[in-house]
Scaffold this motif. Structure first.
Motif, mmCIF file in Angstrom:
data_model
loop_
_atom_site.group_PDB
_atom_site.id
_atom_site.type_symbol
_atom_site.label_atom_id
_atom_site.label_comp_id
_atom_site.label_asym_id
_atom_site.label_seq_id
_atom_site.Cartn_x
_atom_site.Cartn_y
_atom_site.Cartn_z
ATOM 1 N N GLY A 67 0.662 -1.193 0.059
ATOM 2 C CA GLY A 67 -0.008 0.125 0.306
ATOM 3 C C GLY A 67 0.769 1.211 -0.021
ATOM 4 N N ILE A 68 2.135 1.395 0.820
ATOM 5 C CA ILE A 68 2.729 2.710 0.728
ATOM 6 C C ILE A 68 3.445 2.554 -0.439
ATOM 7 C CG2 ILE A 68 5.029 3.320 1.928
ATOM 8 C CD1 ILE A 68 2.289 3.986 3.562
ATOM 9 N N THR A 69 3.975 1.626 -1.105
ATOM 10 C CA THR A 69 4.637 1.405 -2.271
ATOM 11 C C THR A 69 3.672 2.308 -3.528
ATOM 12 O OG1 THR A 69 6.126 -0.179 -1.835
ATOM 13 C CG2 THR A 69 5.975 0.367 -4.171
ATOM 14 N N PHE A 70 2.450 1.694 -3.125
ATOM 15 C CA PHE A 70 1.210 2.115 -4.308
ATOM 16 C C PHE A 70 1.297 3.483 -4.269
ATOM 17 C CE2 PHE A 70 -3.010 2.862 -5.517
ATOM 18 C CZ PHE A 70 -3.186 2.643 -6.699
ATOM 19 N N ILE A 71 0.973 4.010 -2.770
ATOM 20 C CA ILE A 71 0.624 5.412 -2.530
ATOM 21 C C ILE A 71 1.769 6.432 -3.083
ATOM 22 C CG2 ILE A 71 0.393 7.191 -0.731
ATOM 23 C CD1 ILE A 71 -1.265 5.020 0.803
ATOM 24 N N GLY A 72 2.860 5.945 -2.879
ATOM 25 C CA GLY A 72 4.191 6.652 -3.232
ATOM 26 C C GLY A 72 4.415 6.795 -4.718
ATOM 27 N N TYR A 73 3.953 5.794 -5.235
ATOM 28 C CA TYR A 73 3.956 5.703 -6.776
ATOM 29 C C TYR A 73 2.781 6.396 -7.384
ATOM 30 C CZ TYR A 73 3.823 3.896 -11.648
ATOM 31 O OH TYR A 73 3.756 3.885 -12.855
ATOM 32 N N LYS A 74 1.667 6.136 -6.937
ATOM 33 C CA LYS A 74 0.555 6.915 -7.512
ATOM 34 C C LYS A 74 0.739 8.625 -7.328
ATOM 35 C CE LYS A 74 -3.586 6.385 -9.288
ATOM 36 N NZ LYS A 74 -3.622 6.149 -10.802
ATOM 37 N N PHE A 75 0.837 8.865 -6.251
ATOM 38 C CA PHE A 75 0.648 10.326 -5.727
ATOM 39 C C PHE A 75 2.352 11.019 -5.808
ATOM 40 C CE2 PHE A 75 -2.665 8.329 -3.522
ATOM 41 C CZ PHE A 75 -4.030 8.971 -4.221
ATOM 42 N N GLY A 76 3.137 10.405 -5.663
ATOM 43 C CA GLY A 76 4.244 10.820 -5.622
ATOM 44 C C GLY A 76 4.709 12.005 -4.863
ATOM 45 N N GLU A 77 5.067 13.054 -5.358
ATOM 46 C CA GLU A 77 5.165 14.426 -4.583
ATOM 47 C C GLU A 77 3.860 14.967 -4.149
ATOM 48 O OE1 GLU A 77 7.982 16.820 -6.477
ATOM 49 O OE2 GLU A 77 9.579 15.150 -6.750
ATOM 50 N N HIS A 78 2.835 14.628 -4.592
ATOM 51 C CA HIS A 78 1.446 15.303 -4.296
ATOM 52 C C HIS A 78 0.808 15.069 -3.060
ATOM 53 C CE1 HIS A 78 1.675 16.824 -8.491
ATOM 54 N NE2 HIS A 78 1.609 15.355 -8.670
ATOM 55 N N ILE A 79 1.286 14.001 -2.220
ATOM 56 C CA ILE A 79 0.802 13.703 -1.093
ATOM 57 C C ILE A 79 1.594 14.392 0.020
ATOM 58 C CG2 ILE A 79 1.899 11.567 -0.678
ATOM 59 C CD1 ILE A 79 -0.773 10.549 0.738
ATOM 60 N N THR A 80 1.174 14.858 1.103
ATOM 61 C CA THR A 80 2.020 15.485 2.173
ATOM 62 C C THR A 80 1.934 14.678 3.521
ATOM 63 O OG1 THR A 80 0.089 16.630 3.215
ATOM 64 C CG2 THR A 80 1.302 17.837 1.255
ATOM 65 N N PHE A 81 3.125 14.880 4.205
ATOM 66 C CA PHE A 81 3.135 14.094 5.286
ATOM 67 C C PHE A 81 2.101 14.542 6.446
ATOM 68 C CE2 PHE A 81 5.117 13.797 9.850
ATOM 69 C CZ PHE A 81 5.176 12.232 9.826
ATOM 70 N N THR A 82 1.766 15.764 6.362
ATOM 71 C CA THR A 82 0.730 16.263 7.454
ATOM 72 C C THR A 82 -0.452 15.403 6.885
ATOM 73 O OG1 THR A 82 1.950 18.212 7.312
ATOM 74 C CG2 THR A 82 -0.624 18.253 8.110
ATOM 75 N N SER A 83 -1.131 15.533 5.757
ATOM 76 C CA SER A 83 -2.346 15.058 5.552
ATOM 77 C C SER A 83 -2.155 13.495 5.641
ATOM 78 C CB SER A 83 -2.656 15.083 3.915
ATOM 79 O OG SER A 83 -1.580 14.545 3.240
ATOM 80 N N PHE A 84 -1.214 12.797 5.324
ATOM 81 C CA PHE A 84 -1.129 11.190 5.770
ATOM 82 C C PHE A 84 -1.023 10.966 7.468
ATOM 83 C CE2 PHE A 84 1.661 7.411 6.440
ATOM 84 C CZ PHE A 84 0.855 6.600 5.741
ATOM 85 N N SER A 85 -0.442 12.149 8.054
ATOM 86 C CA SER A 85 -0.506 11.581 9.711
ATOM 87 C C SER A 85 -1.851 12.064 10.162
ATOM 88 C CB SER A 85 0.691 12.806 10.138
ATOM 89 O OG SER A 85 1.716 12.573 9.819
ATOM 90 N N ILE A 86 -2.495 12.971 9.514
ATOM 91 C CA ILE A 86 -3.956 13.254 10.066
ATOM 92 C C ILE A 86 -4.669 11.978 9.707
ATOM 93 C CG2 ILE A 86 -5.831 14.582 9.580
ATOM 94 C CD1 ILE A 86 -3.935 16.944 9.133
ATOM 95 N N ILE A 87 -4.738 11.483 8.716
ATOM 96 C CA ILE A 87 -5.482 10.271 8.457
ATOM 97 C C ILE A 87 -5.184 9.180 9.403
ATOM 98 C CG2 ILE A 87 -5.977 8.496 6.655
ATOM 99 C CD1 ILE A 87 -5.987 10.833 4.480
ATOM 100 N N SER A 88 -3.982 8.810 9.390
ATOM 101 C CA SER A 88 -3.451 7.585 10.268
ATOM 102 C C SER A 88 -4.064 7.878 11.510
ATOM 103 C CB SER A 88 -2.033 7.579 10.108
ATOM 104 O OG SER A 88 -1.480 7.448 8.900
#
Length: 109
Positions: A67-88
């Motif tokens: 999942g993390i590999t897919f997210i990194g591949y799909k979103f690349g630089e568009h996902i932020t650490f803050t948004s990922f942290s908030i969801i987590s």
């Protein structure tokens, strides 16, 4: 300060909870970044079956890595650490809330 009586109550409640439906919670916990590191402690306190726990950890870790590999591949630089942290944290908080309600329902807390 936790007394031995309180520890025994919490331990027996964890064991009871994770014996019946807890393996699903352990699986979901291993997929949740904010509580992922604490799940082996909970599994140990609940005395879960070792082979089943190892299998769940293996499957959950594979899903997590994929999942993390897919997210990194799909979103690349568009996902932020803050948004990922908030969801987590939201997912982790929900799981902790449900576990808290179950422990409170059993009279441990």
């Amino acid at each position: 300060m936790m007394t031995e009586d309180n520890f025994n109550k919490i331990h027996s409640a964890l064991h009871s909870t994770f014996t019946h439906k807890g393996m699903w919670w352990i699986f979901l916990g291993k997929l949740t970044p904010s509580i992922k590191a604490f799940i082996p402690v909970v599994a140990g306190l609940a005395s879960t079956p070792k082979k089943l726990t190892y299998f769940i950890f293996l499957i959950a870790s594979f899903i997590w890595a994929t999942g993390i590999t897919f997210i990194g591949y799909k979103f690349g630089e568009h996902i932020t650490f803050t948004s990922f942290s908030i969801i987590s944290l939201a997912i982790g908080g929900t799981i902790l809330f449900v576990v808290y309600k179950n422990l409170r329902k059993k009279g441990v807390l």
